[in-house]
Design an enzyme around this catalytic site. Structure first.
Site, short mmCIF file in Angstrom:
data_model
loop_
_atom_site.label_atom_id
_atom_site.label_comp_id
_atom_site.label_asym_id
_atom_site.label_seq_id
_atom_site.Cartn_x
_atom_site.Cartn_y
_atom_site.Cartn_z
CB SER A 1 -1.00 0.04 1.40
OG SER A 1 -1.67 1.22 1.36
CB THR B 1 -7.98 -2.13 1.71
OG1 THR B 1 -7.57 -2.67 0.11
CG2 THR B 1 -6.82 -2.62 2.42
CE LYS C 1 -11.55 -1.89 -1.23
NZ LYS C 1 -11.44 -1.44 -2.50
CG ASP D 1 -12.15 2.11 -4.14
OD1 ASP D 1 -11.13 2.55 -3.75
OD2 ASP D 1 -12.75 1.10 -3.67
N GLY E 1 -14.83 -6.01 -16.87
CA GLY E 1 -14.82 -6.30 -15.67
C GLY E 1 -16.01 -6.04 -14.75
CG ASP F 1 -24.41 -16.03 -14.87
OD1 ASP F 1 -24.73 -15.71 -15.93
OD2 ASP F 1 -24.41 -17.13 -14.37
CE1 TYR G 1 -0.60 1.00 -7.51
CE2 TYR G 1 -2.99 1.29 -7.79
CZ TYR G 1 -1.90 0.86 -6.94
OH TYR G 1 -2.06 0.57 -5.88
P1 ATR Z 1 -11.33 -5.87 -7.92
O1 ATR Z 1 -11.69 -5.77 -6.45
O2 ATR Z 1 -9.90 -5.34 -8.09
O3 ATR Z 1 -12.26 -5.28 -8.92
P2 ATR Z 1 -12.18 -8.64 -8.35
O4 ATR Z 1 -13.55 -8.32 -7.49
O5 ATR Z 1 -11.39 -9.70 -8.08
O6 ATR Z 1 -11.19 -7.49 -8.16
O7 ATR Z 1 -12.41 -8.47 -9.88
C1 ATR Z 1 -11.61 -8.84 -10.76
C2 ATR Z 1 -12.32 -8.61 -12.15
O8 ATR Z 1 -11.21 -8.84 -13.33
C3 ATR Z 1 -13.29 -9.51 -12.51
O9 ATR Z 1 -14.24 -8.93 -13.26
C4 ATR Z 1 -12.75 -10.78 -13.41
O10 ATR Z 1 -13.45 -11.26 -14.38
P3 ATR Z 1 -14.44 -12.71 -13.70
O11 ATR Z 1 -15.55 -12.26 -12.98
O12 ATR Z 1 -14.83 -13.39 -15.03
O13 ATR Z 1 -13.52 -13.51 -12.82
C5 ATR Z 1 -11.79 -9.90 -14.27
N1 ATR Z 1 -10.47 -10.78 -14.53
C6 ATR Z 1 -9.73 -11.01 -13.97
N2 ATR Z 1 -8.65 -11.80 -14.63
C7 ATR Z 1 -9.23 -11.85 -16.01
C8 ATR Z 1 -8.63 -12.30 -17.22
N3 ATR Z 1 -7.48 -12.77 -17.16
N4 ATR Z 1 -9.56 -12.17 -18.29
C9 ATR Z 1 -10.60 -11.54 -17.97
N5 ATR Z 1 -10.99 -10.61 -16.90
C10 ATR Z 1 -10.31 -10.83 -15.87
#
Ligand code: ATR
Length: 286
Positions: free
Chosen positions: A21, A68, A72, A108, A133, A161, A231
């Site tokens: 962090s 964090t 959360k 955020d 995402g 979904d 980042y």
């Molecule tokens: P954060 O809190 O940083 O948003 P998270 O809740 O774990 O982290 O969400 C990660 C996101 O990145 C999800 O939308 C994930 O897609 P899935 O829902 O299908 O898991 C997406 N993600 C992570 N790795 C990925 C990859 N290699 N290709 C495409 N999407 C990815």
């Protein structure tokens, strides 16, 4: 080192793990810049101990918290009050503590919103947005932008979904947003035709795999504004390719900075020293 006394007020960062962090350096630098008798301390807490720790903190000389991963969502039952936007997002990353009462917020989404408008000089209102995402960060950003009256939000996720769930939440709970549309990855090319702003919230492109990109460069049209919340590296492959295609870009460091300035304002009620905070974060990342 400051003169620590009973007058010194603390801000805690609760999470696990916290080694990566930048927030302690950023906030302590800001407190020092404004001459405030406050200290920001990282406190690594497991899920098992979280309840005991937060109940104790409410009785100590703390003005607030950042919360964090992985807390959360689990912090919510310990709050006395929750801000409307954080309630719809369903996650809290900032807590203010006044007279032992805890109020939760989410900075955020507002951090992204502020970064976008500061960096691009554009308004999000009435724009068509495409979010890659559907995790926690996507949720915070999508719901914040929906509340800021964007015209349409496409939500595109590997797991459809989750995109459908987030879009349904926006359509049900946010009055100002015209439409949230869930998409599968194969449908992205069509949606990008009327998109104005692309936001990557997935971890694709993050170190140690900087060669990854969530979007084929052929889809990056000149008029797009392309934002990445990753980042590390500062300029992801997505942003490099977007720049080459003539797009305006926004780096993840700005969102990180402005979620911090939003938090600072909530704890202190003061104008945050943005320049000082920005140079601390940039020095640490570069
Ligand atoms: P954060 O809190 O940083 O948003 P998270 O809740 O774990 O982290 O969400 C990660 C996101 O990145 C999800 O939308 C994930 O897609 P899935 O829902 O299908 O898991 C997406 N993600 C992570 N790795 C990925 C990859 N290699 N290709 C495409 N999407 C990815």
């Amino acid at each position: 080192m400051k003169n620590i006394s009973t007058e010194t007020r603390f801000i805690g960062l609760l999470g696990y793990p916290l080694k990566q962090s930048y927030s302690p350096a950023m906030h302590n630098g800001a407190f020092e810049k404004l001459g405030l008798n406050k200290i920001y301390i990282p406190i690594e807490v497991t899920a098992e101990d979280f309840g005991d720790v937060i109940k104790g903190i409410a009785k100590m000389n703390f003005d607030g918290l950042n919360v964090t991963k992985p807390h959360k969502i689990s912090v919510i039952p310990y709050l006395d009050e929750i801000d409307d936007m954080a309630k719809i997002i369903g996650a809290v990353n900032v807590v203010t503590i006044k007279n032992g009462r805890l109020k939760g917020y989410n900075s955020d989404g507002p951090g992204f919103y502020r970064a976008f408008e500061e960096e691009t000089g554009e308004k999000v209102k009435d724009k068509i947005i495409f979010i890659l995402g559907s995790g926690g960060a996507a949720r915070a950003i999508a719901i914040t932008l929906a509340m800021k009256e964007v015209k349409k939000i496409y939500i595109c996720n590997r797991t459809f979904d989750k995109a459908a769930g987030l879009a349904a939440d926006i359509n049900k709970k946010v009055k100002n947003c015209a439409q949230a549309v869930p998409l599968n990855f194969p449908e992205m090319a069509v949606a990008l035709k009327d998109t104005e702003v692309v936001i990557n919230t997935t971890s694709v492109g993050m170190l140690p795999e900087p060669e990854g990109t969530p979007l084929d460069k052929k889809l990056l049209d000149k008029g797009l504004i392309v934002c990445d919340i990753v980042y590390n590296p500062l300029k992801t492959r997505l942003l490099q390719e977007a720049e080459k295609s003539g797009c305006i870009t926004v780096t993840g460091i700005s969102m990180m900075l402005y979620q911090g300035t939003e938090s600072f304002e909530l704890w202190t009620g003061l104008e945050p020293p943005v320049e000082a905070m920005s140079s601390i974060v940039r020095r640490l990342i570069l």
